[in-house]
Scaffold this motif. Sequence first.
Motif, mmCIF file in Angstrom:
data_model
loop_
_atom_site.group_PDB
_atom_site.id
_atom_site.type_symbol
_atom_site.label_atom_id
_atom_site.label_comp_id
_atom_site.label_asym_id
_atom_site.label_seq_id
_atom_site.Cartn_x
_atom_site.Cartn_y
_atom_site.Cartn_z
ATOM 1 N N VAL A 36 0.859 -1.174 0.000
ATOM 2 C CA VAL A 36 0.000 0.000 0.000
ATOM 3 C C VAL A 36 0.897 1.226 0.000
ATOM 4 O O VAL A 36 2.090 1.147 0.268
ATOM 5 N N GLY A 37 0.336 2.365 -0.303
ATOM 6 C CA GLY A 37 1.123 3.583 -0.293
ATOM 7 C C GLY A 37 0.617 4.561 -1.338
ATOM 8 O O GLY A 37 -0.184 4.220 -2.209
ATOM 9 N N ASN A 38 1.073 5.791 -1.204
ATOM 10 C CA ASN A 38 0.668 6.850 -2.123
ATOM 11 C C ASN A 38 1.883 7.379 -2.870
ATOM 12 O O ASN A 38 2.968 7.511 -2.303
ATOM 13 N N LEU A 39 1.678 7.690 -4.136
ATOM 14 C CA LEU A 39 2.751 8.208 -4.974
ATOM 15 C C LEU A 39 2.158 9.198 -5.960
ATOM 16 O O LEU A 39 1.150 8.902 -6.613
ATOM 17 N N VAL A 40 2.765 10.368 -6.058
ATOM 18 C CA VAL A 40 2.336 11.376 -7.028
ATOM 19 C C VAL A 40 3.449 11.534 -8.063
ATOM 20 O O VAL A 40 4.589 11.844 -7.716
ATOM 21 N N VAL A 41 3.105 11.303 -9.311
ATOM 22 C CA VAL A 41 4.084 11.323 -10.402
ATOM 23 C C VAL A 41 3.688 12.397 -11.407
ATOM 24 O O VAL A 41 2.527 12.487 -11.807
ATOM 25 N N GLY A 42 4.653 13.196 -11.818
ATOM 26 C CA GLY A 42 4.426 14.182 -12.874
ATOM 27 C C GLY A 42 4.927 13.646 -14.204
ATOM 28 O O GLY A 42 5.879 12.879 -14.248
ATOM 29 N N ALA A 43 4.283 14.056 -15.275
ATOM 30 C CA ALA A 43 4.704 13.613 -16.607
ATOM 31 C C ALA A 43 4.433 14.720 -17.615
ATOM 32 O O ALA A 43 3.346 15.301 -17.624
ATOM 33 N N SER A 44 5.416 15.012 -18.440
ATOM 34 C CA SER A 44 5.213 16.013 -19.487
ATOM 35 C C SER A 44 4.493 15.387 -20.670
ATOM 36 O O SER A 44 4.223 14.185 -20.702
ATOM 37 N N THR B 79 -0.183 15.770 -15.352
ATOM 38 C CA THR B 79 0.474 16.037 -16.629
ATOM 39 C C THR B 79 0.429 17.522 -16.965
ATOM 40 O O THR B 79 -0.539 18.220 -16.647
ATOM 41 N N ALA B 80 1.493 17.983 -17.608
ATOM 42 C CA ALA B 80 1.584 19.385 -18.034
ATOM 43 C C ALA B 80 2.811 19.507 -18.931
ATOM 44 O O ALA B 80 3.491 18.514 -19.227
ATOM 45 N N LEU B 81 3.101 20.719 -19.363
ATOM 46 C CA LEU B 81 4.338 20.959 -20.100
ATOM 47 C C LEU B 81 5.527 20.739 -19.168
ATOM 48 O O LEU B 81 5.415 20.848 -17.948
ATOM 49 N N SER B 82 6.676 20.459 -19.758
ATOM 50 C CA SER B 82 7.858 20.095 -18.973
ATOM 51 C C SER B 82 8.214 21.133 -17.916
ATOM 52 O O SER B 82 8.531 20.793 -16.771
ATOM 53 N N LEU C 166 17.059 13.299 -34.954
ATOM 54 C CA LEU C 166 16.234 13.961 -33.951
ATOM 55 C C LEU C 166 15.918 12.979 -32.828
ATOM 56 O O LEU C 166 14.888 12.303 -32.828
ATOM 57 N N GLN C 167 16.830 12.883 -31.870
ATOM 58 C CA GLN C 167 16.667 12.006 -30.719
ATOM 59 C C GLN C 167 16.386 12.884 -29.497
ATOM 60 O O GLN C 167 17.286 13.485 -28.923
ATOM 61 N N TYR C 168 15.115 12.947 -29.121
ATOM 62 C CA TYR C 168 14.682 13.847 -28.058
ATOM 63 C C TYR C 168 14.853 13.181 -26.699
ATOM 64 O O TYR C 168 14.272 12.121 -26.435
ATOM 65 N N PRO C 169 15.666 13.772 -25.801
ATOM 66 C CA PRO C 169 15.936 13.116 -24.512
ATOM 67 C C PRO C 169 14.766 13.222 -23.534
ATOM 68 O O PRO C 169 14.116 14.259 -23.434
ATOM 69 N N VAL C 170 14.498 12.127 -22.840
ATOM 70 C CA VAL C 170 13.467 12.087 -21.801
ATOM 71 C C VAL C 170 14.141 11.663 -20.497
ATOM 72 O O VAL C 170 14.922 10.705 -20.483
#
Length: 333
Positions: free
Chosen positions: A94-102, A130-133, A267-271
Amino acid sequence: MAVDISLHQLKVFLSVAEHKNFSKAAVVLRMTQPSISIQIKKLEQDLGVRLFDRLRRNTHLTEEGQLLLTYAKRMLGWISSLESDLEDLRGIKVGNLVVGASRVPSSTTFPLAFALFKKQYPETNIVVKTALSRQVEQWVLDNEVDLAIVGGDVTSKFIVRERYYEEELLVVLTPEHRLAKKDKLLPEDILSEPFLLPYTGRVAKFVDDALQQKGVVITDYVTLGSREAIKAALAAGFGITIMPRSAVELESKLEILTTKKIDGIELQYPVYIIHHKDKHLSRLALTFLEFLRKLQSDLSVSKSIHVNGKATRRQSSRHRRENFSQRLFSPDK
């Protein structure tokens, strides 16, 4: 002076400060606006200061409000760390996790990772924002997310970054487009068509910089607001764009759209996976982080199967493309 402040009051305060509006904060917190106002008024009375200036429809922090905002984020961060430590003692069932993603990872690789992780750990509670980076990075700095996945360069000295993968960006167009039939797509070829963008951001700047190094400057931009709108426009035969390969895999397999490399340009876009350098990562966060690493290694997303668009059934491809465009542009969508 003894001050009696509850965590609930701080959360209400932070929400109003973030949204700059009592009504929006009420919606997010699932409270009534009068309840929000009562909590803020009581907090101001307890502290003996005014926290907000109400100017027309917007709410702005006073100097005292800015000071409380700094301490409130710290206090709630400490509480979050305490909860994480307690989760560590209980394990990760169990547990809570908040993750952001562009935008790029949130629409390509991340949904699969999220689904597979939840399948393996169904009792965990994971919230994805989710939002812009640049906005996602600010969430990391403000301790609003535990970790995040963003595209493009990360410059803050307070953020730890780890190269996650590289997203290959390709020119996207219809299989019957005249440029799709060329053996080599030269950088200057893309200047002859309207260039579609979902929004201005790091991907657009990354592409601009790469093309400008080859002496190509795109001036005929058309901004449509979303990738789905762009795909519909492309399917209707209007313009070209540059997108992550993984964002158009389905349309490529269905022969609605196809992709091409620009000759002489990689065009290799880094993540990146990022988190605050001072952030205590719970066992759940560390497990999720390791899960992302292993999954990316197993899937080899950047080397996934690419359908080159040389369709053998052009007529059926055209019909699918027309239906796809009509569906997305339909007024009832």
